[in-house]
Design a protein around this motif. Structure first.
Motif, PDB file in Angstrom:
ATOM      1  N   MET A   1       0.831  -1.208   0.000  1.00  0.00           N
ATOM      2  CA  MET A   1       0.000   0.000   0.000  1.00  0.00           C
ATOM      3  C   MET A   1       0.865   1.258   0.000  1.00  0.00           C
ATOM      4  SD  MET A   1      -2.985   1.283  -0.090  1.00  0.00           S
ATOM      5  CE  MET A   1      -3.608   2.932   0.086  1.00  0.00           C
ATOM      6  N   ARG A   2       1.970   1.226   0.803  1.00  0.00           N
ATOM      7  CA  ARG A   2       2.833   2.397   0.935  1.00  0.00           C
ATOM      8  C   ARG A   2       3.432   2.806  -0.410  1.00  0.00           C
ATOM      9  NH1 ARG A   2       8.077   2.667   4.752  1.00  0.00           N
ATOM     10  NH2 ARG A   2       8.531   4.856   4.461  1.00  0.00           N
ATOM     11  N   ARG A   3       3.704   1.780  -1.227  1.00  0.00           N
ATOM     12  CA  ARG A   3       4.292   2.053  -2.548  1.00  0.00           C
ATOM     13  C   ARG A   3       3.302   2.763  -3.463  1.00  0.00           C
ATOM     14  NH1 ARG A   3       7.676  -3.367  -4.264  1.00  0.00           N
ATOM     15  NH2 ARG A   3       8.999  -3.455  -2.440  1.00  0.00           N
ATOM     16  N   LYS A   4       2.025   2.546  -3.208  1.00  0.00           N
ATOM     17  CA  LYS A   4       1.002   3.107  -4.100  1.00  0.00           C
ATOM     18  C   LYS A   4       0.674   4.555  -3.759  1.00  0.00           C
ATOM     19  CE  LYS A   4      -1.233  -1.300  -5.085  1.00  0.00           C
ATOM     20  NZ  LYS A   4      -2.353  -2.169  -4.752  1.00  0.00           N
ATOM     21  N   ILE A   5       1.014   4.998  -2.546  1.00  0.00           N
ATOM     22  CA  ILE A   5       0.611   6.346  -2.090  1.00  0.00           C
ATOM     23  C   ILE A   5       1.043   7.458  -3.053  1.00  0.00           C
ATOM     24  CG2 ILE A   5       0.930   8.095  -0.273  1.00  0.00           C
ATOM     25  CD1 ILE A   5       0.838   5.804   1.753  1.00  0.00           C
ATOM     26  N   PRO A   6       2.317   7.500  -3.489  1.00  0.00           N
ATOM     27  CA  PRO A   6       2.682   8.592  -4.398  1.00  0.00           C
ATOM     28  C   PRO A   6       1.906   8.576  -5.707  1.00  0.00           C
ATOM     29  CG  PRO A   6       4.532   7.087  -4.068  1.00  0.00           C
ATOM     30  CD  PRO A   6       3.482   6.707  -3.107  1.00  0.00           C
ATOM     31  N   TYR A   7       1.600   7.382  -6.205  1.00  0.00           N
ATOM     32  CA  TYR A   7       0.846   7.299  -7.460  1.00  0.00           C
ATOM     33  C   TYR A   7      -0.599   7.767  -7.253  1.00  0.00           C
ATOM     34  CZ  TYR A   7       4.886   4.606  -8.893  1.00  0.00           C
ATOM     35  OH  TYR A   7       6.169   4.229  -9.172  1.00  0.00           O
ATOM     36  N   ILE A   8      -1.165   7.420  -6.101  1.00  0.00           N
ATOM     37  CA  ILE A   8      -2.533   7.869  -5.782  1.00  0.00           C
ATOM     38  C   ILE A   8      -2.549   9.393  -5.681  1.00  0.00           C
ATOM     39  CG2 ILE A   8      -4.339   7.856  -4.002  1.00  0.00           C
ATOM     40  CD1 ILE A   8      -3.399   4.933  -3.365  1.00  0.00           C
ATOM     41  N   LEU A   9      -1.518   9.950  -5.013  1.00  0.00           N
ATOM     42  CA  LEU A   9      -1.440  11.414  -4.869  1.00  0.00           C
ATOM     43  C   LEU A   9      -1.252  12.098  -6.222  1.00  0.00           C
ATOM     44  CD1 LEU A   9       0.718  11.795  -1.645  1.00  0.00           C
ATOM     45  CD2 LEU A   9      -1.656  12.487  -1.930  1.00  0.00           C
ATOM     46  N   LEU A  10      -0.439  11.480  -7.076  1.00  0.00           N
ATOM     47  CA  LEU A  10      -0.239  12.053  -8.414  1.00  0.00           C
ATOM     48  C   LEU A  10      -1.558  12.074  -9.194  1.00  0.00           C
ATOM     49  CD1 LEU A  10       3.185  10.453  -9.448  1.00  0.00           C
ATOM     50  CD2 LEU A  10       2.749  12.863  -9.042  1.00  0.00           C
ATOM     51  N   ALA A  11      -2.320  10.984  -9.083  1.00  0.00           N
ATOM     52  CA  ALA A  11      -3.619  10.924  -9.770  1.00  0.00           C
ATOM     53  C   ALA A  11      -4.567  11.984  -9.202  1.00  0.00           C
ATOM     54  CB  ALA A  11      -4.210   9.526  -9.620  1.00  0.00           C
ATOM     55  N   ILE A  12      -4.575  12.108  -7.873  1.00  0.00           N
ATOM     56  CA  ILE A  12      -5.451  13.108  -7.231  1.00  0.00           C
ATOM     57  C   ILE A  12      -5.052  14.515  -7.684  1.00  0.00           C
ATOM     58  CG2 ILE A  12      -6.032  14.201  -5.005  1.00  0.00           C
ATOM     59  CD1 ILE A  12      -5.869  11.376  -3.765  1.00  0.00           C
ATOM     60  N   SER A  13      -3.732  14.756  -7.762  1.00  0.00           N
ATOM     61  CA  SER A  13      -3.270  16.103  -8.129  1.00  0.00           C
ATOM     62  C   SER A  13      -3.718  16.474  -9.548  1.00  0.00           C
ATOM     63  CB  SER A  13      -1.748  16.194  -8.006  1.00  0.00           C
ATOM     64  OG  SER A  13      -1.127  15.420  -9.004  1.00  0.00           O
ATOM     65  N   ILE A  14      -3.643  15.498 -10.449  1.00  0.00           N
ATOM     66  CA  ILE A  14      -4.083  15.775 -11.829  1.00  0.00           C
ATOM     67  C   ILE A  14      -5.594  16.052 -11.857  1.00  0.00           C
ATOM     68  CG2 ILE A  14      -4.352  14.731 -14.132  1.00  0.00           C
ATOM     69  CD1 ILE A  14      -1.585  13.336 -13.501  1.00  0.00           C
ATOM     70  N   LEU A  15      -6.334  15.289 -11.054  1.00  0.00           N
ATOM     71  CA  LEU A  15      -7.787  15.525 -10.968  1.00  0.00           C
ATOM     72  C   LEU A  15      -8.079  16.913 -10.395  1.00  0.00           C
ATOM     73  CD1 LEU A  15      -9.117  12.053  -9.705  1.00  0.00           C
ATOM     74  CD2 LEU A  15      -9.364  13.047 -11.980  1.00  0.00           C
ATOM     75  N   LEU A  16      -7.289  17.313  -9.391  1.00  0.00           N
ATOM     76  CA  LEU A  16      -7.487  18.644  -8.791  1.00  0.00           C
ATOM     77  C   LEU A  16      -7.228  19.751  -9.816  1.00  0.00           C
ATOM     78  CD1 LEU A  16      -5.792  18.249  -5.279  1.00  0.00           C
ATOM     79  CD2 LEU A  16      -8.206  18.693  -5.711  1.00  0.00           C
ATOM     80  N   ILE A  17      -6.130  19.589 -10.575  1.00  0.00           N
ATOM     81  CA  ILE A  17      -5.798  20.604 -11.590  1.00  0.00           C
ATOM     82  C   ILE A  17      -6.913  20.695 -12.638  1.00  0.00           C
ATOM     83  CG2 ILE A  17      -4.196  21.192 -13.464  1.00  0.00           C
ATOM     84  CD1 ILE A  17      -1.971  19.854 -11.723  1.00  0.00           C
TER      85      ILE A  17
END
Lengths: 44, 281
Positions: A1-17
Protein backbone atom coordinates in the motif's frame (compact mmCIF):
# COMPACT_ATOMS: atom_id res chain seq x y z
CA UNK A 1 0.00 0.00 0.00
CA UNK A 2 2.83 2.40 0.94
CA UNK A 3 4.29 2.05 -2.55
CA UNK A 4 1.00 3.11 -4.10
CA UNK A 5 0.61 6.35 -2.09
CA UNK A 6 2.68 8.59 -4.40
CA UNK A 7 0.85 7.30 -7.46
CA UNK A 8 -2.53 7.87 -5.78
CA UNK A 9 -1.44 11.41 -4.87
CA UNK A 10 -0.24 12.05 -8.41
CA UNK A 11 -3.62 10.92 -9.77
CA UNK A 12 -5.45 13.11 -7.23
CA UNK A 13 -3.27 16.10 -8.13
CA UNK A 14 -4.08 15.78 -11.83
CA UNK A 15 -7.79 15.53 -10.97
CA UNK A 16 -7.49 18.64 -8.79
CA UNK A 17 -5.80 20.60 -11.59
CA UNK A 18 -8.43 19.51 -14.13
CA UNK A 19 -11.27 20.24 -11.69
CA UNK A 20 -9.81 23.70 -11.03
CA UNK A 21 -9.61 24.44 -14.74
CA UNK A 22 -13.14 23.07 -15.28
CA UNK A 23 -14.46 25.30 -12.49
CA UNK A 24 -12.98 28.34 -14.21
CA UNK A 25 -10.11 29.04 -11.81
CA UNK A 26 -7.52 29.66 -14.49
CA UNK A 27 -8.84 33.03 -15.77
CA UNK A 28 -9.15 34.19 -12.19
CA UNK A 29 -5.56 33.13 -11.39
CA UNK A 30 -4.37 35.03 -14.50
CA UNK A 31 -6.43 38.11 -13.62
CA UNK A 32 -5.09 38.10 -10.05
CA UNK A 33 -1.48 37.59 -11.19
CA UNK A 34 -1.62 40.25 -13.90
CA UNK A 35 -3.07 42.90 -11.58
CA UNK A 36 -0.32 44.61 -9.60
CA UNK A 37 -0.56 43.19 -6.05
CA UNK A 38 -0.32 46.23 -3.77
CA UNK A 39 -0.11 44.01 -0.68
CA UNK A 40 2.94 42.29 -2.21
CA UNK A 41 4.82 45.53 -2.81
CA UNK A 42 3.97 46.88 0.63
CA UNK A 43 1.49 49.64 -0.12
CA UNK A 44 -1.78 47.71 0.20
CA UNK B 1 30.89 18.62 -6.71
CA UNK B 2 28.79 17.58 -9.70
CA UNK B 3 25.56 17.82 -7.69
CA UNK B 4 26.53 21.21 -6.22
CA UNK B 5 27.36 22.62 -9.66
CA UNK B 6 24.29 21.07 -11.29
CA UNK B 7 22.03 22.46 -8.58
CA UNK B 8 23.45 25.95 -8.90
CA UNK B 9 22.98 25.85 -12.68
CA UNK B 10 19.37 24.62 -12.34
CA UNK B 11 18.66 27.27 -9.68
CA UNK B 12 20.02 30.06 -11.89
CA UNK B 13 18.16 28.79 -14.99
CA UNK B 14 14.93 28.48 -12.99
CA UNK B 15 15.29 31.97 -11.49
CA UNK B 16 15.99 33.38 -14.95
CA UNK B 17 13.10 31.58 -16.68
CA UNK B 18 10.54 32.57 -14.04
CA UNK B 19 11.78 36.17 -14.12
CA UNK B 20 12.42 36.75 -17.81
CA UNK B 21 10.02 39.59 -18.71
CA UNK B 22 12.60 42.24 -19.52
CA UNK B 23 9.92 44.32 -21.24
CA UNK B 24 8.99 45.70 -17.81
CA UNK B 25 12.29 47.57 -17.68
CA UNK B 26 11.01 49.73 -20.55
CA UNK B 27 7.28 49.86 -19.78
CA UNK B 28 7.38 49.91 -15.96
CA UNK B 29 4.48 47.44 -15.79
CA UNK B 30 4.25 43.77 -14.84
CA UNK B 31 3.83 40.95 -17.38
CA UNK B 32 0.22 40.60 -18.58
CA UNK B 33 0.41 37.43 -20.69
CA UNK B 34 -1.16 33.97 -20.35
CA UNK B 35 1.91 32.38 -18.73
CA UNK B 36 0.77 34.05 -15.52
CA UNK B 37 -1.81 31.28 -15.34
CA UNK B 38 0.90 28.83 -14.30
CA UNK B 39 1.66 28.66 -10.58
CA UNK B 40 5.40 28.02 -10.41
CA UNK B 41 6.20 25.62 -7.52
CA UNK B 42 8.37 28.23 -5.79
CA UNK B 43 8.06 31.45 -3.82
CA UNK B 44 8.33 33.93 -6.69
CA UNK B 45 6.28 37.11 -6.30
CA UNK B 46 3.93 37.89 -9.20
CA UNK B 47 4.29 41.60 -8.44
CA UNK B 48 7.92 41.32 -9.55
CA UNK B 49 8.21 43.29 -12.81
CA UNK B 50 10.24 40.44 -14.33
CA UNK B 51 7.93 37.57 -13.21
CA UNK B 52 6.15 35.57 -15.91
CA UNK B 53 4.29 33.14 -13.62
CA UNK B 54 1.94 33.21 -10.64
CA UNK B 55 2.89 32.70 -7.00
CA UNK B 56 1.01 29.66 -5.62
CA UNK B 57 0.80 31.11 -2.10
CA UNK B 58 -0.54 34.44 -3.41
CA UNK B 59 -3.09 32.57 -5.53
CA UNK B 60 -4.20 30.36 -2.64
CA UNK B 61 -4.67 33.39 -0.38
CA UNK B 62 -6.64 35.23 -3.05
CA UNK B 63 -9.07 32.31 -3.36
CA UNK B 64 -9.28 31.84 0.43
CA UNK B 65 -10.17 35.52 0.82
CA UNK B 66 -12.34 36.08 -2.23
CA UNK B 67 -13.10 32.70 -3.86
CA UNK B 68 -16.58 31.19 -4.02
CA UNK B 69 -15.45 28.02 -2.21
CA UNK B 70 -12.37 29.53 -0.48
CA UNK B 71 -9.77 27.23 -2.06
CA UNK B 72 -8.10 26.91 -5.44
CA UNK B 73 -8.08 23.32 -6.61
CA UNK B 74 -5.76 24.29 -9.48
CA UNK B 75 -2.92 25.71 -7.34
CA UNK B 76 -3.32 23.01 -4.68
CA UNK B 77 -3.22 20.44 -7.50
CA UNK B 78 0.08 21.81 -8.84
CA UNK B 79 1.62 21.76 -5.35
CA UNK B 80 0.35 18.20 -4.79
CA UNK B 81 1.68 17.09 -8.19
CA UNK B 82 5.19 18.41 -7.49
CA UNK B 83 5.13 17.29 -3.84
CA UNK B 84 3.95 13.75 -4.63
CA UNK B 85 6.65 13.39 -7.29
CA UNK B 86 9.70 14.89 -5.56
CA UNK B 87 8.73 16.14 -2.09
CA UNK B 88 10.45 19.42 -1.19
CA UNK B 89 12.92 19.22 -4.07
CA UNK B 90 11.49 22.38 -5.66
CA UNK B 91 12.73 24.32 -2.61
CA UNK B 92 16.26 23.09 -3.22
CA UNK B 93 16.43 23.24 -7.00
CA UNK B 94 13.81 25.66 -8.35
CA UNK B 95 12.98 28.39 -5.82
CA UNK B 96 14.70 31.73 -6.63
CA UNK B 97 14.20 32.85 -3.04
CA UNK B 98 16.04 29.73 -1.89
CA UNK B 99 18.90 30.59 -4.24
CA UNK B 100 19.02 34.09 -2.76
CA UNK B 101 19.32 32.61 0.74
CA UNK B 102 22.06 30.20 -0.37
CA UNK B 103 24.00 33.20 -1.73
CA UNK B 104 23.41 35.38 1.34
CA UNK B 105 24.71 32.59 3.60
CA UNK B 106 28.03 32.80 1.77
CA UNK B 107 28.55 36.32 3.19
CA UNK B 108 31.39 35.97 5.71
CA UNK B 109 30.02 36.33 9.25
CA UNK B 110 29.51 34.47 12.49
CA UNK B 111 27.09 31.59 11.77
CA UNK B 112 24.31 30.47 14.12
CA UNK B 113 22.43 27.19 14.59
CA UNK B 114 18.65 27.41 14.66
CA UNK B 115 16.82 25.62 17.50
CA UNK B 116 14.61 22.85 16.11
CA UNK B 117 11.43 24.37 17.60
CA UNK B 118 11.64 27.31 15.16
CA UNK B 119 10.82 24.90 12.32
CA UNK B 120 7.20 24.88 13.44
CA UNK B 121 6.95 28.59 12.56
CA UNK B 122 6.30 27.79 8.90
CA UNK B 123 3.21 25.76 9.81
CA UNK B 124 1.97 28.68 11.93
CA UNK B 125 2.53 31.04 8.96
CA UNK B 126 0.65 28.62 6.68
CA UNK B 127 -2.36 28.16 8.93
CA UNK B 128 -2.67 31.72 10.24
CA UNK B 129 -1.43 34.00 7.45
CA UNK B 130 -2.45 31.95 4.40
CA UNK B 131 -5.74 30.43 5.54
CA UNK B 132 -7.37 31.71 8.76
CA UNK B 133 -6.63 35.46 8.68
CA UNK B 134 -7.34 35.89 4.92
CA UNK B 135 -10.59 33.92 5.41
CA UNK B 136 -11.73 36.16 8.29
CA UNK B 137 -10.44 39.57 7.17
CA UNK B 138 -10.59 39.05 3.37
CA UNK B 139 -7.01 40.30 2.98
CA UNK B 140 -3.88 38.50 1.82
CA UNK B 141 -1.85 38.92 4.99
CA UNK B 142 1.06 36.71 4.11
CA UNK B 143 1.62 38.85 0.99
CA UNK B 144 1.57 41.98 3.17
CA UNK B 145 4.47 40.59 5.24
CA UNK B 146 6.28 38.45 2.64
CA UNK B 147 9.94 39.49 2.23
CA UNK B 148 9.98 37.96 -1.28
CA UNK B 149 7.35 40.52 -2.28
CA UNK B 150 9.42 43.31 -0.78
CA UNK B 151 12.64 42.32 -2.56
CA UNK B 152 11.24 41.06 -5.89
CA UNK B 153 8.17 43.30 -6.17
CA UNK B 154 8.22 46.28 -3.81
CA UNK B 155 11.66 47.77 -4.35
CA UNK B 156 11.83 47.23 -8.15
CA UNK B 157 8.27 48.52 -8.74
CA UNK B 158 8.91 51.65 -6.69
CA UNK B 159 12.09 52.20 -8.70
CA UNK B 160 10.24 51.76 -12.02
CA UNK B 161 7.01 53.64 -11.19
CA UNK B 162 7.48 56.96 -9.33
CA UNK B 163 3.69 57.39 -8.84
CA UNK B 164 3.70 54.40 -6.45
CA UNK B 165 6.12 56.21 -4.13
CA UNK B 166 3.34 58.61 -3.05
CA UNK B 167 1.41 55.64 -1.63
CA UNK B 168 4.14 54.52 0.77
CA UNK B 169 2.87 54.21 4.34
CA UNK B 170 3.21 52.22 7.54
CA UNK B 171 2.79 48.85 5.82
CA UNK B 172 5.76 49.58 3.58
CA UNK B 173 7.88 50.25 6.68
CA UNK B 174 6.70 46.93 8.15
CA UNK B 175 7.49 45.24 4.84
CA UNK B 176 11.01 46.66 4.77
CA UNK B 177 11.55 45.49 8.36
CA UNK B 178 10.67 41.93 7.28
CA UNK B 179 13.11 42.32 4.37
CA UNK B 180 15.91 43.43 6.72
CA UNK B 181 15.07 40.61 9.14
CA UNK B 182 15.15 38.15 6.23
CA UNK B 183 18.53 39.36 4.93
CA UNK B 184 20.18 39.36 8.37
CA UNK B 185 18.77 35.92 9.26
CA UNK B 186 19.82 34.48 5.86
CA UNK B 187 23.39 35.69 6.42
CA UNK B 188 23.57 34.20 9.92
CA UNK B 189 21.50 31.00 9.60
CA UNK B 190 21.24 28.40 6.82
CA UNK B 191 17.97 28.94 4.90
CA UNK B 192 16.34 30.62 7.90
CA UNK B 193 13.21 31.72 5.99
CA UNK B 194 12.63 28.32 4.34
CA UNK B 195 12.85 26.57 7.69
CA UNK B 196 10.89 28.98 9.86
CA UNK B 197 8.44 31.02 7.83
CA UNK B 198 7.82 29.73 4.28
CA UNK B 199 4.22 28.47 3.92
CA UNK B 200 5.02 26.86 0.56
CA UNK B 201 7.86 24.93 2.17
CA UNK B 202 5.40 23.90 4.89
CA UNK B 203 2.99 22.53 2.25
CA UNK B 204 5.76 20.68 0.40
CA UNK B 205 7.17 19.27 3.66
CA UNK B 206 4.06 17.09 4.13
CA UNK B 207 5.05 15.17 0.98
CA UNK B 208 8.63 14.24 1.93
CA UNK B 209 7.38 11.10 3.70
CA UNK B 210 5.32 9.86 0.77
CA UNK B 211 6.91 11.26 -2.39
CA UNK B 212 7.90 9.06 -5.31
CA UNK B 213 11.47 10.36 -5.09
CA UNK B 214 13.14 9.55 -1.80
CA UNK B 215 16.43 9.51 0.03
CA UNK B 216 17.55 6.54 2.08
CA UNK B 217 20.44 6.08 4.50
CA UNK B 218 22.22 2.79 5.13
CA UNK B 219 22.20 2.88 8.92
CA UNK B 220 24.79 0.09 9.18
CA UNK B 221 27.29 1.95 7.02
CA UNK B 222 26.65 5.40 8.55
CA UNK B 223 29.31 6.50 11.04
CA UNK B 224 27.38 9.67 12.10
CA UNK B 225 30.34 11.91 11.29
CA UNK B 226 27.99 14.85 10.55
CA UNK B 227 29.69 15.63 7.23
CA UNK B 228 26.22 15.48 5.68
CA UNK B 229 24.94 18.07 8.14
CA UNK B 230 27.83 20.40 7.34
CA UNK B 231 26.99 20.17 3.63
CA UNK B 232 23.23 20.45 4.20
CA UNK B 233 21.70 23.86 3.30
CA UNK B 234 19.02 23.35 5.98
CA UNK B 235 21.36 21.97 8.65
CA UNK B 236 19.60 18.64 9.21
CA UNK B 237 20.96 15.23 10.21
CA UNK B 238 19.71 13.17 7.29
CA UNK B 239 20.79 9.92 9.01
CA UNK B 240 18.28 10.55 11.82
CA UNK B 241 15.36 10.94 9.43
CA UNK B 242 15.79 10.76 5.64
CA UNK B 243 12.22 12.07 5.28
CA UNK B 244 12.82 15.10 7.50
CA UNK B 245 10.29 17.88 6.84
CA UNK B 246 13.13 20.39 6.40
CA UNK B 247 14.99 18.27 3.82
CA UNK B 248 14.85 20.18 0.53
CA UNK B 249 16.16 17.20 -1.48
CA UNK B 250 19.18 19.18 -2.70
CA UNK B 251 21.26 15.96 -2.56
CA UNK B 252 24.35 17.83 -1.29
CA UNK B 253 24.65 15.22 1.49
CA UNK B 254 25.39 12.34 -0.89
CA UNK B 255 28.81 13.48 -2.16
CA UNK B 256 29.67 14.72 1.36
CA UNK B 257 29.24 11.23 2.88
CA UNK B 258 32.68 9.58 3.32
CA UNK B 259 31.23 6.04 3.53
CA UNK B 260 28.66 6.37 0.72
CA UNK B 261 25.77 5.54 3.06
CA UNK B 262 23.29 7.88 1.39
CA UNK B 263 21.37 6.91 -1.72
CA UNK B 264 18.42 8.32 -3.58
CA UNK B 265 15.99 7.25 -6.26
CA UNK B 266 12.39 6.39 -6.90
CA UNK B 267 10.43 5.05 -3.94
CA UNK B 268 9.96 1.50 -5.23
CA UNK B 269 13.63 1.05 -6.15
CA UNK B 270 14.82 2.51 -2.84
CA UNK B 271 12.43 0.32 -0.84
CA UNK B 272 13.52 -2.77 -2.76
CA UNK B 273 17.17 -1.92 -2.09
CA UNK B 274 16.41 -1.48 1.62
CA UNK B 275 14.60 -4.82 1.69
CA UNK B 276 17.51 -6.58 -0.02
CA UNK B 277 19.98 -5.02 2.44
CA UNK B 278 17.80 -6.20 5.34
CA UNK B 279 17.52 -9.73 3.93
CA UNK B 280 21.27 -9.98 3.28
CA UNK B 281 22.09 -8.88 6.84
Amino acid sequence: MRRKIPYILLAISILLILAGIWLGELPRIIKNATTLCLDCIGIG
Amino acid sequence: MLITTSRKIVQVISATLTNSYIGSLFTGTIYQGPLKGFCVPALNCYACPLAVSACPIGSIQHFVAHGAYHITLYAVGIITLVGAAVGRMACGWVCPFGLLQDLLFKVPSRKLTLPRAFSYGKYLALVLLVFIIPLIYKQTWFCKLCPAGGIEGGLPMLALDPTLRDLIGTMFTVKMLTVILFIVSAILVKRAFCRTACPLGALFSFFNRVSLFRISVDQDACIECDKCRQACPTDIKIYENPDDADCIRCLECKPACPVNAISYGLRNAALTQQKETFENA
